[in-house]
Write a protein that holds these residues in place. Structure first.
Motif, PDB file in Angstrom:
ATOM      1  N   LYS A  49     -25.815  28.348 -12.481  1.00  0.00           N
ATOM      2  CA  LYS A  49     -26.681  29.132 -13.188  1.00  0.00           C
ATOM      3  C   LYS A  49     -28.034  29.094 -12.407  1.00  0.00           C
ATOM      4  CE  LYS A  49     -24.654  30.344 -16.962  1.00  0.00           C
ATOM      5  NZ  LYS A  49     -24.367  31.485 -17.363  1.00  0.00           N
ATOM      6  N   GLY A  50     -28.801  30.115 -12.322  1.00  0.00           N
ATOM      7  CA  GLY A  50     -29.899  30.359 -11.864  1.00  0.00           C
ATOM      8  C   GLY A  50     -30.947  29.376 -11.941  1.00  0.00           C
ATOM      9  N   LYS A  55     -34.462  24.620 -10.319  1.00  0.00           N
ATOM     10  CA  LYS A  55     -34.632  23.013 -10.452  1.00  0.00           C
ATOM     11  C   LYS A  55     -34.667  22.806  -9.129  1.00  0.00           C
ATOM     12  CE  LYS A  55     -33.398  18.992 -12.863  1.00  0.00           C
ATOM     13  NZ  LYS A  55     -32.424  18.352 -13.736  1.00  0.00           N
ATOM     14  N   VAL A  56     -33.617  22.989  -8.267  1.00  0.00           N
ATOM     15  CA  VAL A  56     -33.735  22.164  -7.167  1.00  0.00           C
ATOM     16  C   VAL A  56     -34.622  22.715  -5.971  1.00  0.00           C
ATOM     17  CG1 VAL A  56     -32.085  22.067  -5.077  1.00  0.00           C
ATOM     18  CG2 VAL A  56     -31.038  22.077  -7.217  1.00  0.00           C
ATOM     19  N   ALA A  57     -34.866  23.962  -6.117  1.00  0.00           N
ATOM     20  CA  ALA A  57     -36.111  24.709  -5.205  1.00  0.00           C
ATOM     21  C   ALA A  57     -37.374  23.905  -5.498  1.00  0.00           C
ATOM     22  CB  ALA A  57     -35.765  26.187  -5.352  1.00  0.00           C
ATOM     23  N   ASP A  58     -37.639  23.816  -7.059  1.00  0.00           N
ATOM     24  CA  ASP A  58     -38.851  23.375  -7.165  1.00  0.00           C
ATOM     25  C   ASP A  58     -38.807  21.849  -6.989  1.00  0.00           C
ATOM     26  OD1 ASP A  58     -41.478  23.208  -8.835  1.00  0.00           O
ATOM     27  OD2 ASP A  58     -40.277  21.969 -10.297  1.00  0.00           O
ATOM     28  N   VAL A  95     -30.148  28.850  -1.883  1.00  0.00           N
ATOM     29  CA  VAL A  95     -28.954  27.944  -1.940  1.00  0.00           C
ATOM     30  C   VAL A  95     -29.294  26.756  -1.078  1.00  0.00           C
ATOM     31  CG1 VAL A  95     -26.645  27.291  -1.309  1.00  0.00           C
ATOM     32  CG2 VAL A  95     -27.282  29.635  -2.139  1.00  0.00           C
ATOM     33  N   PRO A  96     -29.505  25.375  -1.456  1.00  0.00           N
ATOM     34  CA  PRO A  96     -29.817  24.295  -0.610  1.00  0.00           C
ATOM     35  C   PRO A  96     -28.569  24.028   0.396  1.00  0.00           C
ATOM     36  CG  PRO A  96     -29.195  23.652  -2.853  1.00  0.00           C
ATOM     37  CD  PRO A  96     -29.097  25.178  -2.652  1.00  0.00           C
ATOM     38  N   THR A  97     -29.084  23.496   1.385  1.00  0.00           N
ATOM     39  CA  THR A  97     -27.984  23.102   2.512  1.00  0.00           C
ATOM     40  C   THR A  97     -27.285  21.817   1.942  1.00  0.00           C
ATOM     41  OG1 THR A  97     -29.632  21.474   3.697  1.00  0.00           O
ATOM     42  CG2 THR A  97     -29.454  23.863   4.459  1.00  0.00           C
ATOM     43  N   PHE A  98     -26.227  21.289   2.527  1.00  0.00           N
ATOM     44  CA  PHE A  98     -25.567  20.114   2.165  1.00  0.00           C
ATOM     45  C   PHE A  98     -26.529  18.966   1.994  1.00  0.00           C
ATOM     46  CE2 PHE A  98     -22.974  16.180   2.143  1.00  0.00           C
ATOM     47  CZ  PHE A  98     -22.459  16.419   1.142  1.00  0.00           C
ATOM     48  N   GLN A  99     -27.290  18.829   2.980  1.00  0.00           N
ATOM     49  CA  GLN A  99     -28.422  17.673   3.298  1.00  0.00           C
ATOM     50  C   GLN A  99     -29.400  17.888   1.956  1.00  0.00           C
ATOM     51  OE1 GLN A  99     -29.988  17.603   6.950  1.00  0.00           O
ATOM     52  NE2 GLN A  99     -31.382  15.707   6.527  1.00  0.00           N
ATOM     53  N   GLN A 107     -32.654  12.068  -5.996  1.00  0.00           N
ATOM     54  CA  GLN A 107     -34.010  12.295  -6.577  1.00  0.00           C
ATOM     55  C   GLN A 107     -33.761  12.445  -8.204  1.00  0.00           C
ATOM     56  OE1 GLN A 107     -36.887  14.970  -4.654  1.00  0.00           O
ATOM     57  NE2 GLN A 107     -36.271  14.269  -2.955  1.00  0.00           N
ATOM     58  N   THR A 108     -32.487  12.637  -8.503  1.00  0.00           N
ATOM     59  CA  THR A 108     -32.070  12.930  -9.725  1.00  0.00           C
ATOM     60  C   THR A 108     -31.261  11.689 -10.391  1.00  0.00           C
ATOM     61  OG1 THR A 108     -31.999  15.260  -9.194  1.00  0.00           O
ATOM     62  CG2 THR A 108     -31.035  14.770 -11.286  1.00  0.00           C
TER      63      THR A 108
END
Length: 130
Positions: A49-50, A55-58, A95-99, A107-108
């Protein structure tokens, strides 16, 4: 089809008795293989979901042009006049890279992980019986 036999105890007493005579086991993939597979399918495949991507981008301070457009849970449904159908609200996300994905996981808390990459021991039904 008719179910002829179910291994479902009717009470905790039945469960206790049954569990003495059965051996529980679970066949699983290697954790890293599972993590890569989940990343490729769910994250890279834009199936999350967006809100998850946001959340990842933040957390990782990601920015840039959207890599894909995904559904968001805002409850907004709009009518697409050109195609004469209802459309679910979508948002462009990075979209985050695998790294970066692995960095996000580090971090979660594992309790907040998605079921696709949550450790097996945290969602292992046979493990509960032991």
């Amino acid at each position: 089809y008719q179910t002829m036999f179910r291994m479902e105890p009717k009470s905790s007493k039945d469960f206790s008795e049954i569990s003495k005579h059965f051996f529980n086991f679970l066949i699983v993939r290697h954790p890293f293989e599972r993590l890569v597979s989940a990343y490729r399918d769910r994250v890279e495949g834009c199936k999350m979901k967006g809100e998850w991507y946001m959340k990842v981008a933040d957390i990782l301070k990601l920015s840039g042009d959207p890599d894909c457009y995904v559904e968001i849970d805002t409850g907004k449904i709009k009518f697409n006049k050109a195609e004469h159908k209802l459309d679910i609200a979508r948002k462009g996300v990075v979209v985050p890279t695998f790294q970066q994905f692995v960095q996000f996981l580090l971090q979660t808390g594992a309790g907040d992980y998605n079921q696709h990459w949550r450790p097996y021991f945290m969602q292992c039904t046979p493990c509960i019986a032991n």
